[in-house]
Scaffold this motif. Structure first.
Motif, short mmCIF file in Angstrom:
data_model
loop_
_atom_site.label_atom_id
_atom_site.label_comp_id
_atom_site.label_asym_id
_atom_site.label_seq_id
_atom_site.Cartn_x
_atom_site.Cartn_y
_atom_site.Cartn_z
N VAL A 190 16.21 -0.60 69.98
CA VAL A 190 17.41 -0.01 69.40
C VAL A 190 17.57 1.42 69.87
N ALA A 196 18.89 1.62 73.23
CA ALA A 196 20.10 0.82 73.44
C ALA A 196 19.88 -0.28 74.49
N ALA A 205 23.14 2.93 68.17
CA ALA A 205 21.73 3.26 67.99
C ALA A 205 21.56 4.53 67.17
#
Length: 310
Positions: free
Chosen positions: A64, A67, A86
């Motif tokens: 996360v 990304a 994110a």
């Protein structure tokens, strides 16, 4: 004055039909801005990486943060995890944690985003990236801010991620009242689950809520309640299967606030779910919940009163 936690990063733009459209969080912000001095605004910090990894798998946290969430996980989440998403994913749990700390000081605070109760250890799901409720609860207990935290989840969908991520953790209990046949298909086990049949209306809902939440609060004796106040039990919600009226939602919020107030338990709220074509109308429901809770839990309040009608 009602304490509101918000950050500009909450308002991530969403592309629909080739154009950007305002998000629910943008409408919530704008409606609260209209209240002027009735609202005190607080900006949160992002949830630190070490606390994200205390709840979520470190490899998923890295996916996360950078990304680079795999397509299969993005499909479970329901949208691409861009750099902006994110940043938002880390900021929102920081907001729920900040609201929790402010509630411990003042009795009540509301985060304008959050309630991401479907996120699991190694993946997001159901429009949820990180589980802000589990993160705030784990951090509050871990830092000794509260000895016991109860997550009260009144979203129409079961809080499966919150239940799974906090299971077996000392000092945390979970409560979920939801539509039995709604998402997720595979439910987790909360401390207390109340599964309701399709079409449940105000009377039965409120009876079940009072009969099941009150004894849990009295048995667990939390020092803090995190309230996932989804408005998707509303009869007109696109993803709901229950049949609460607006008056029923008001009564639900007043009951939860009254229970907390009578037992002197601080409460922090998150908006949770609410779905439909009229995003502004859904945002008005969320703001009405925030105001209902804020008025009921204000330190100077003598009697509980709902927000003004929509």
């Amino acid at each position: 004055m009602i304490t509101i936690v918000h950050h500009p990063e909450y308002v991530a733009q969403v592309r629909a039909s080739g154009a950007y459209r305002p998000t629910k969080n943008a409408f919530i912000r704008d409606l609260l801005l209209e209240l002027g001095d009735e609202v005190e605004w607080v900006e949160p910090e992002p949830m630190p990486r070490q606390w994200l990894e205390a709840v979520h798998d470190a490899a998923y946290v890295a996916e996360v943060a950078e990304a680079r969430v795999p397509p299969e996980k993005e499909r479970r989440i329901g949208f691409p995890v861009t750099e902006a998403v994110a940043r938002r994913a880390a900021r929102v749990p920081g907001g729920t944690y900040t609201a929790a700390l402010l509630a411990l000081e003042r009795g009540f605070a509301a985060n304008t985003a959050g309630g991401s109760h479907h996120a699991l250890s190694d993946t997001g799901a159901g429009y949820c990236v990180f589980n802000d409720l589990a993160l705030a609860a784990v951090r509050c207990v871990g830092e000794g801010r509260a000895d016991r935290v109860l997550v009260v989840d009144c979203d129409v969908h079961q809080g499966d991620g919150t239940a799974a991520l906090t299971a077996g953790r000392p000092g945390i209990a979970t409560y979920s009242i939801h539509a039995e046949k709604n998402f997720p298909v595979r439910k987790a086990r909360s401390t207390v689950d109340v599964a309701l049949p399709d079409g449940t209306g105000d009377g039965e809902y409120l009876e079940r809520l009072e009969a099941t939440l009150t004894p849990l609060v009295d048995r667990f004796r939390p020092g803090l309640i995190l309230y996932q106040a989804g408005v998707d039990p509303f009869a007109g919600d696109r993803l709901g299967r229950l049949a609460l009226t607006q008056e029923g939602l008001d009564a639900r919020d007043l009951f939860v606030a009254g229970l907390a107030r009578r037992r002197s338990i601080p409460l922090a709220s998150t908006p949770g779910g609410g779905y439909g074509a009229d995003v502004a109308d859904i945002a008005r429901r969320h703001v009405r919940t925030i105001l209902t809770l804020g008025h009921a839990l204000a330190p100077a309040a003598i009697e509980m009163r709902p927000a003004a009608p929509i």
